[in-house]
Design a protein around this motif. Sequence first.
Motif, PDB file in Angstrom:
ATOM      1  N   SER A 182      19.732   5.410  32.455  1.00  0.00           N
ATOM      2  CA  SER A 182      20.454   4.142  32.590  1.00  0.00           C
ATOM      3  C   SER A 182      21.020   3.681  31.254  1.00  0.00           C
ATOM      4  CB  SER A 182      19.518   3.068  33.154  1.00  0.00           C
ATOM      5  OG  SER A 182      19.047   3.426  34.426  1.00  0.00           O
ATOM      6  N   LEU A 183      20.204   3.750  30.198  1.00  0.00           N
ATOM      7  CA  LEU A 183      20.650   3.280  28.885  1.00  0.00           C
ATOM      8  C   LEU A 183      21.770   4.134  28.309  1.00  0.00           C
ATOM      9  CD1 LEU A 183      17.179   2.386  27.298  1.00  0.00           C
ATOM     10  CD2 LEU A 183      18.961   0.793  28.029  1.00  0.00           C
ATOM     11  N   THR A 184      21.675   5.458  28.502  1.00  0.00           N
ATOM     12  CA  THR A 184      22.749   6.320  27.993  1.00  0.00           C
ATOM     13  C   THR A 184      24.036   6.118  28.796  1.00  0.00           C
ATOM     14  OG1 THR A 184      21.848   8.127  29.367  1.00  0.00           O
ATOM     15  CG2 THR A 184      21.244   8.097  27.038  1.00  0.00           C
ATOM     16  N   GLY A 185      23.907   5.774  30.082  1.00  0.00           N
ATOM     17  CA  GLY A 185      25.091   5.450  30.878  1.00  0.00           C
ATOM     18  C   GLY A 185      25.779   4.200  30.365  1.00  0.00           C
ATOM     19  N   ILE A 186      24.972   3.179  30.026  1.00  0.00           N
ATOM     20  CA  ILE A 186      25.532   1.944  29.453  1.00  0.00           C
ATOM     21  C   ILE A 186      26.187   2.225  28.105  1.00  0.00           C
ATOM     22  CG2 ILE A 186      24.897  -0.269  28.422  1.00  0.00           C
ATOM     23  CD1 ILE A 186      25.015  -0.456  31.381  1.00  0.00           C
ATOM     24  N   THR A 187      25.536   3.062  27.300  1.00  0.00           N
ATOM     25  CA  THR A 187      26.089   3.415  25.986  1.00  0.00           C
ATOM     26  C   THR A 187      27.430   4.131  26.139  1.00  0.00           C
ATOM     27  OG1 THR A 187      23.846   3.651  25.110  1.00  0.00           O
ATOM     28  CG2 THR A 187      25.623   4.606  23.810  1.00  0.00           C
ATOM     29  N   MET A 188      27.519   5.029  27.102  1.00  0.00           N
ATOM     30  CA  MET A 188      28.773   5.755  27.344  1.00  0.00           C
ATOM     31  C   MET A 188      29.918   4.808  27.678  1.00  0.00           C
ATOM     32  SD  MET A 188      27.547   9.066  29.560  1.00  0.00           S
ATOM     33  CE  MET A 188      29.211   9.308  30.165  1.00  0.00           C
ATOM     34  N   MET A 192      34.272   3.672  26.275  1.00  0.00           N
ATOM     35  CA  MET A 192      35.429   3.940  27.134  1.00  0.00           C
ATOM     36  C   MET A 192      36.273   2.674  27.240  1.00  0.00           C
ATOM     37  SD  MET A 192      33.618   6.129  30.206  1.00  0.00           S
ATOM     38  CE  MET A 192      32.711   7.640  29.879  1.00  0.00           C
ATOM     39  N   LYS A 193      37.286   2.570  26.396  1.00  0.00           N
ATOM     40  CA  LYS A 193      38.068   1.338  26.303  1.00  0.00           C
ATOM     41  C   LYS A 193      38.699   0.943  27.640  1.00  0.00           C
ATOM     42  CE  LYS A 193      39.184   1.755  21.381  1.00  0.00           C
ATOM     43  NZ  LYS A 193      40.285   1.853  20.386  1.00  0.00           N
ATOM     44  N   LYS A 194      39.226   1.918  28.365  1.00  0.00           N
ATOM     45  CA  LYS A 194      39.926   1.613  29.608  1.00  0.00           C
ATOM     46  C   LYS A 194      38.964   1.216  30.737  1.00  0.00           C
ATOM     47  CE  LYS A 194      43.889   4.644  28.682  1.00  0.00           C
ATOM     48  NZ  LYS A 194      44.694   5.796  29.166  1.00  0.00           N
ATOM     49  N   LYS A 195      37.724   1.698  30.663  1.00  0.00           N
ATOM     50  CA  LYS A 195      36.773   1.436  31.744  1.00  0.00           C
ATOM     51  C   LYS A 195      35.662   0.470  31.351  1.00  0.00           C
ATOM     52  CE  LYS A 195      37.539   6.033  33.729  1.00  0.00           C
ATOM     53  NZ  LYS A 195      36.910   7.309  34.155  1.00  0.00           N
ATOM     54  N   ARG A 196      35.630   0.090  30.069  1.00  0.00           N
ATOM     55  CA  ARG A 196      34.524  -0.715  29.566  1.00  0.00           C
ATOM     56  C   ARG A 196      34.416  -2.068  30.271  1.00  0.00           C
ATOM     57  NH1 ARG A 196      34.594  -0.621  23.457  1.00  0.00           N
ATOM     58  NH2 ARG A 196      36.586  -1.671  23.792  1.00  0.00           N
ATOM     59  N   LEU A 197      35.526  -2.778  30.380  1.00  0.00           N
ATOM     60  CA  LEU A 197      35.512  -4.106  30.993  1.00  0.00           C
ATOM     61  C   LEU A 197      35.083  -4.035  32.455  1.00  0.00           C
ATOM     62  CD1 LEU A 197      36.015  -7.115  30.859  1.00  0.00           C
ATOM     63  CD2 LEU A 197      38.441  -6.677  31.384  1.00  0.00           C
ATOM     64  N   ASN A 198      35.707  -3.114  33.209  1.00  0.00           N
ATOM     65  CA  ASN A 198      35.342  -2.972  34.622  1.00  0.00           C
ATOM     66  C   ASN A 198      33.881  -2.554  34.789  1.00  0.00           C
ATOM     67  OD1 ASN A 198      37.920  -3.640  35.425  1.00  0.00           O
ATOM     68  ND2 ASN A 198      38.613  -1.509  35.562  1.00  0.00           N
ATOM     69  N   GLY A 199      33.429  -1.700  33.879  1.00  0.00           N
ATOM     70  CA  GLY A 199      32.041  -1.236  33.945  1.00  0.00           C
ATOM     71  C   GLY A 199      31.056  -2.388  33.773  1.00  0.00           C
ATOM     72  N   PHE A 200      31.300  -3.234  32.769  1.00  0.00           N
ATOM     73  CA  PHE A 200      30.380  -4.347  32.530  1.00  0.00           C
ATOM     74  C   PHE A 200      30.499  -5.419  33.608  1.00  0.00           C
ATOM     75  CE2 PHE A 200      30.107  -2.651  28.193  1.00  0.00           C
ATOM     76  CZ  PHE A 200      28.725  -2.686  28.035  1.00  0.00           C
ATOM     77  N   VAL A 201      31.689  -5.565  34.174  1.00  0.00           N
ATOM     78  CA  VAL A 201      31.851  -6.500  35.298  1.00  0.00           C
ATOM     79  C   VAL A 201      30.991  -6.043  36.482  1.00  0.00           C
ATOM     80  CG1 VAL A 201      33.463  -7.331  37.056  1.00  0.00           C
ATOM     81  CG2 VAL A 201      34.122  -7.370  34.645  1.00  0.00           C
ATOM     82  N   LEU A 202      31.002  -4.722  36.739  1.00  0.00           N
ATOM     83  CA  LEU A 202      30.197  -4.190  37.836  1.00  0.00           C
ATOM     84  C   LEU A 202      28.699  -4.321  37.560  1.00  0.00           C
ATOM     85  CD1 LEU A 202      32.259  -0.987  38.724  1.00  0.00           C
ATOM     86  CD2 LEU A 202      32.022  -3.062  40.098  1.00  0.00           C
TER      87      LEU A 202
END
Length: 219
Positions: A182-188, A192-202
């Motif tokens: 889980s932590l390495t997934g969050i770190t990844m 990722m600039k293009k996916k970072r915002l959507n990732g943290f929103v999810l």
Amino acid sequence: MANDFIRSKGHVRARKAEIAPKALWKKRTAALSRWLHIYLSMVSFVIILFFAVTGFTLNHADWFDGKEQVKKFTGKVQLKWVKVKDTAAIAKFEIVELLKHKHNIKGEVSDFIIDDNQCSVSFKGPGYSADAFINRDNGEYKLTETSAGLVAIINDLHKGRDTGKKWSYLIDAAAIFMSLVSLTGITMICFMKKKRLNGFVLVMAGTLVCYLVYHFLVP
């Protein structure tokens, strides 16, 4: 003009030298987290799958409620093992070993209780139990063995019930592996600039859904 060009070029090089270590650190961190995420996921794949499946079977235990298999045995231990005045002299080890080998008992001893007239020995294992009652006057015993089936076994393994210390170490290792995945997934996702915002929103949305379910739907 030539001097201005040289100074400008030198400024660009200095700027690149300043940025390069930061960019290199980010690149290495992203690569390491990706490597760890992939290979930790592969190493712990079976463990994660096991706890996911058994989480479902535990949550719907009534769907998988199998019939218990009960077996009964009788026998006799050596009278000198149990017919003694001093209860401390009762041959606990010999009794346990006899019952285990004679009836192929799988679990470990959970209780050995000595009363005035009898001894009772209980064996416990995942989805399994065996209880023996030994008459201290004549050495005769009655043994009842209960097996609850495969689903009961894996459910007990999930909970770590009657599984011993070695299995508890595996549960700890599984928890560590799943936390690292889980932590390495969050770190990844952080790199990722293009996916970072959507990732943290999810991530926040998932956290909020869990909280709302707990707050409004859990008694």
